[in-house]
Motif scaffolding. Structure first.
Motif, PDB file in Angstrom:
ATOM      1  N   ARG A   1      11.857  21.716  -4.724  1.00 58.18           N
ATOM      2  CA  ARG A   1      11.519  20.945  -3.515  1.00 58.18           C
ATOM      3  C   ARG A   1      10.229  21.472  -2.904  1.00 58.18           C
ATOM      4  O   ARG A   1      10.106  22.671  -2.632  1.00 58.18           O
ATOM      5  N   PRO A   2       9.246  20.602  -2.673  1.00 61.05           N
ATOM      6  CA  PRO A   2       7.954  21.042  -2.143  1.00 61.05           C
ATOM      7  C   PRO A   2       7.977  21.250  -0.629  1.00 61.05           C
ATOM      8  O   PRO A   2       8.907  20.831   0.063  1.00 61.05           O
ATOM      9  N   SER A   3       6.933  21.897  -0.127  1.00 68.58           N
ATOM     10  CA  SER A   3       6.734  22.056   1.312  1.00 68.58           C
ATOM     11  C   SER A   3       5.855  20.926   1.824  1.00 68.58           C
ATOM     12  O   SER A   3       5.084  20.328   1.063  1.00 68.58           O
ATOM     13  N   PHE A   4       5.953  20.623   3.121  1.00 68.37           N
ATOM     14  CA  PHE A   4       5.134  19.569   3.701  1.00 68.37           C
ATOM     15  C   PHE A   4       3.652  19.928   3.517  1.00 68.37           C
ATOM     16  O   PHE A   4       3.222  21.039   3.794  1.00 68.37           O
ATOM     17  N   GLY A   5       2.889  18.954   3.019  1.00 62.93           N
ATOM     18  CA  GLY A   5       1.468  19.177   2.792  1.00 62.93           C
ATOM     19  C   GLY A   5       1.137  19.715   1.422  1.00 62.93           C
ATOM     20  O   GLY A   5      -0.025  19.943   1.101  1.00 62.93           O
ATOM     21  N   GLU A   6       2.134  19.905   0.573  1.00 62.81           N
ATOM     22  CA  GLU A   6       1.905  20.456  -0.761  1.00 62.81           C
ATOM     23  C   GLU A   6       1.709  19.351  -1.790  1.00 62.81           C
ATOM     24  O   GLU A   6       2.469  18.380  -1.837  1.00 62.81           O
ATOM     25  N   GLN A   7       0.698  19.500  -2.604  1.00 57.81           N
ATOM     26  CA  GLN A   7       0.545  18.599  -3.751  1.00 57.81           C
ATOM     27  C   GLN A   7       1.504  19.097  -4.828  1.00 57.81           C
ATOM     28  O   GLN A   7       1.393  20.212  -5.310  1.00 57.81           O
ATOM     29  N   TYR A   8       2.461  18.255  -5.193  1.00 60.31           N
ATOM     30  CA  TYR A   8       3.436  18.715  -6.174  1.00 60.31           C
ATOM     31  C   TYR A   8       3.561  17.781  -7.367  1.00 60.31           C
ATOM     32  O   TYR A   8       4.413  17.974  -8.238  1.00 60.31           O
ATOM     33  N   ALA A   9       2.684  16.779  -7.449  1.00 58.57           N
ATOM     34  CA  ALA A   9       2.751  15.851  -8.573  1.00 58.57           C
ATOM     35  C   ALA A   9       1.408  15.173  -8.792  1.00 58.57           C
ATOM     36  O   ALA A   9       0.517  15.213  -7.930  1.00 58.57           O
ATOM     37  N   VAL A  10       1.277  14.560  -9.946  1.00 58.95           N
ATOM     38  CA  VAL A  10       0.154  13.683 -10.258  1.00 58.95           C
ATOM     39  C   VAL A  10       0.741  12.373 -10.755  1.00 58.95           C
ATOM     40  O   VAL A  10       1.624  12.372 -11.616  1.00 58.95           O
ATOM     41  N   LEU A  11       0.284  11.270 -10.184  1.00 60.30           N
ATOM     42  CA  LEU A  11       0.745   9.940 -10.581  1.00 60.30           C
ATOM     43  C   LEU A  11      -0.300   9.309 -11.490  1.00 60.30           C
ATOM     44  O   LEU A  11      -1.488   9.308 -11.166  1.00 60.30           O
ATOM     45  N   GLU A  12       0.162   8.754 -12.603  1.00 57.27           N
ATOM     46  CA  GLU A  12      -0.772   8.166 -13.559  1.00 57.27           C
ATOM     47  C   GLU A  12      -0.251   6.822 -14.068  1.00 57.27           C
ATOM     48  O   GLU A  12       0.933   6.684 -14.379  1.00 57.27           O
ATOM     49  N   CYS A  13      -1.140   5.849 -14.089  1.00 58.61           N
ATOM     50  CA  CYS A  13      -0.865   4.561 -14.726  1.00 58.61           C
ATOM     51  C   CYS A  13      -2.128   4.193 -15.495  1.00 58.61           C
ATOM     52  O   CYS A  13      -3.100   3.715 -14.909  1.00 58.61           O
ATOM     53  N   GLU A  14      -2.126   4.436 -16.785  1.00 63.58           N
ATOM     54  CA  GLU A  14      -3.321   4.204 -17.602  1.00 63.58           C
ATOM     55  C   GLU A  14      -3.729   2.737 -17.615  1.00 63.58           C
ATOM     56  O   GLU A  14      -4.923   2.417 -17.611  1.00 63.58           O
ATOM     57  N   ALA A  15      -2.765   1.840 -17.596  1.00 64.49           N
ATOM     58  CA  ALA A  15      -3.062   0.405 -17.665  1.00 64.49           C
ATOM     59  C   ALA A  15      -3.881  -0.068 -16.473  1.00 64.49           C
ATOM     60  O   ALA A  15      -4.666  -1.012 -16.584  1.00 64.49           O
ATOM     61  N   ALA A  16      -3.711   0.596 -15.318  1.00 60.55           N
ATOM     62  CA  ALA A  16      -4.431   0.203 -14.105  1.00 60.55           C
ATOM     63  C   ALA A  16      -5.497   1.226 -13.722  1.00 60.55           C
ATOM     64  O   ALA A  16      -6.087   1.123 -12.648  1.00 60.55           O
ATOM     65  N   ALA A  17      -5.750   2.190 -14.600  1.00 62.19           N
ATOM     66  CA  ALA A  17      -6.753   3.235 -14.354  1.00 62.19           C
ATOM     67  C   ALA A  17      -6.479   3.984 -13.050  1.00 62.19           C
ATOM     68  O   ALA A  17      -7.372   4.189 -12.228  1.00 62.19           O
ATOM     69  N   ILE A  18      -5.224   4.376 -12.865  1.00 59.42           N
ATOM     70  CA  ILE A  18      -4.834   5.140 -11.678  1.00 59.42           C
ATOM     71  C   ILE A  18      -4.429   6.546 -12.094  1.00 59.42           C
ATOM     72  O   ILE A  18      -3.602   6.731 -12.983  1.00 59.42           O
ATOM     73  N   GLU A  19      -5.034   7.527 -11.496  1.00 61.62           N
ATOM     74  CA  GLU A  19      -4.617   8.923 -11.628  1.00 61.62           C
ATOM     75  C   GLU A  19      -4.896   9.599 -10.295  1.00 61.62           C
ATOM     76  O   GLU A  19      -6.048   9.736  -9.882  1.00 61.62           O
ATOM     77  N   VAL A  20      -3.836   9.996  -9.598  1.00 65.20           N
ATOM     78  CA  VAL A  20      -3.983  10.459  -8.220  1.00 65.20           C
ATOM     79  C   VAL A  20      -3.004  11.598  -7.926  1.00 65.20           C
ATOM     80  O   VAL A  20      -1.851  11.560  -8.380  1.00 65.20           O
ATOM     81  N   PRO A  21      -3.424  12.615  -7.181  1.00 66.82           N
ATOM     82  CA  PRO A  21      -2.492  13.670  -6.763  1.00 66.82           C
ATOM     83  C   PRO A  21      -1.512  13.132  -5.728  1.00 66.82           C
ATOM     84  O   PRO A  21      -1.854  12.261  -4.928  1.00 66.82           O
ATOM     85  N   VAL A  22      -0.302  13.644  -5.750  1.00 68.66           N
ATOM     86  CA  VAL A  22       0.745  13.204  -4.824  1.00 68.66           C
ATOM     87  C   VAL A  22       1.127  14.362  -3.923  1.00 68.66           C
ATOM     88  O   VAL A  22       1.461  15.455  -4.395  1.00 68.66           O
ATOM     89  N   TYR A  23       1.070  14.133  -2.601  1.00 70.18           N
ATOM     90  CA  TYR A  23       1.406  15.152  -1.607  1.00 70.18           C
ATOM     91  C   TYR A  23       2.754  14.824  -0.977  1.00 70.18           C
ATOM     92  O   TYR A  23       3.096  13.655  -0.767  1.00 70.18           O
ATOM     93  N   TRP A  24       3.483  15.881  -0.646  1.00 72.52           N
ATOM     94  CA  TRP A  24       4.785  15.719   0.001  1.00 72.52           C
ATOM     95  C   TRP A  24       4.571  15.606   1.504  1.00 72.52           C
ATOM     96  O   TRP A  24       4.071  16.515   2.150  1.00 72.52           O
ATOM     97  N   GLY A  25       4.926  14.459   2.068  1.00 75.04           N
ATOM     98  CA  GLY A  25       4.717  14.210   3.483  1.00 75.04           C
ATOM     99  C   GLY A  25       3.518  13.316   3.703  1.00 75.04           C
ATOM    100  O   GLY A  25       2.822  12.936   2.761  1.00 75.04           O
ATOM    101  N   SER A  26       3.287  12.952   4.967  1.00 80.18           N
ATOM    102  CA  SER A  26       2.215  12.012   5.279  1.00 80.18           C
ATOM    103  C   SER A  26       1.451  12.437   6.520  1.00 80.18           C
ATOM    104  O   SER A  26       2.033  12.847   7.516  1.00 80.18           O
TER     105      SER A  26
END
Length: 237
Positions: A92-117
């Motif tokens: 489980r991540p802490s608030f403000g922590e990047q803990y994932a990368v989201l990727e969708c090659e078909a749509a040319a998306i690769e973005v870091p994912v942060y826990w919280g907003s």
């Protein structure tokens, strides 16, 4: 004839009765308030985090002491056979922590994912609602980002496209199942669910102002691959 003796009744202690009644009222109100805290906080979280309109137009959220943690240890390499398992430990991540990368090659998306907003986090990548499930857990994983930056290509995702979430503890693969459009007051797609689902959404692009309409992609789980070694980087080697 003897004169009848008049009975003397004790006078009611009015202040005592009033104070007792007030104490009972305060106690009852406190119990009801405590019982309502959890559902209220959950509702407030979905209103203020899942639909972050105010955060998106303000330069700062006023979150004093916000610690943003970058993570360079997440590998987007496909894990080798024998280094993963269907079940494993979720970190489980802490608030403000990047803990994932989201990727969708078909749509040319690769973005870091942060826990919280927060406005600061949305400037750095995609944000995940803290009331949604941590990646790898059973339920609805809710992620959003700005339409003019990291999710500019979200509308290019088509049904059947693969969306992958990479973490330090595993790789989780989804397939786009449904494309949706909804108003920012509609919480249907961001509420908890019993099925393993990934919900991606952003504002509908428009030239002027901020749209109240959201576009989203509902993705169904294809596979969970938990690393059996210490980290994703080691598992991918």
């Amino acid at each position: 004839m003897a004169k009848e003796k008049k009975k003397i009744y004790p006078r009611a202690n009015v202040p005592l009765y009033v104070l007792t009644g007030m104490a009972i009222f305060v106690l009852s109100a406190s119990i009801l308030f405590a019982a309502a805290i959890v559902p209220y906080d959950t509702c407030k979280t979905y209103l203020n985090i899942a639909f972050m309109d105010n955060m998106k137009i303000k330069p700062s959220t006023g979150l004093d002491g916000l610690v943003i943690t970058e993570n360079e240890n997440i590998s987007t390499e496909t894990p080798a056979a024998g280094t993963t398992a269907d079940e494993g430990e979720i970190i489980r991540p802490s608030f403000g922590e990047q803990y994932a990368v989201l990727e969708c090659e078909a749509a040319a998306i690769e973005v870091p994912v942060y826990w919280g907003s927060s406005a600061e986090l949305l400037e750095r990548g995609a944000c995940q609602s803290t009331s949604s499930k941590v990646i790898g857990d059973t339920g609805n994983v809710v992620i959003d980002a700005h339409v003019n930056t990291f999710f500019a290509n979200l509308s290019k995702i088509k049904v059947g496209d693969t969306v992958t979430l990479y973490t330090e503890y595993g790789v989780f693969t989804y397939k786009a199942r449904e494309l949706v459009t909804f108003e920012n007051t509609n919480k249907k797609y961001v509420l908890p669910s019993e099925e393993d689902r990934l919900t991606l959404y952003t504002c509908q692009a428009q030239v002027l102002g901020t749209s109240s309409t959201r576009i989203g992609v509902l993705c169904e789980l294809e596979s969970k691959q938990f690393y059996t070694s210490a980290s994703g980087e080691e598992a991918a080697e």
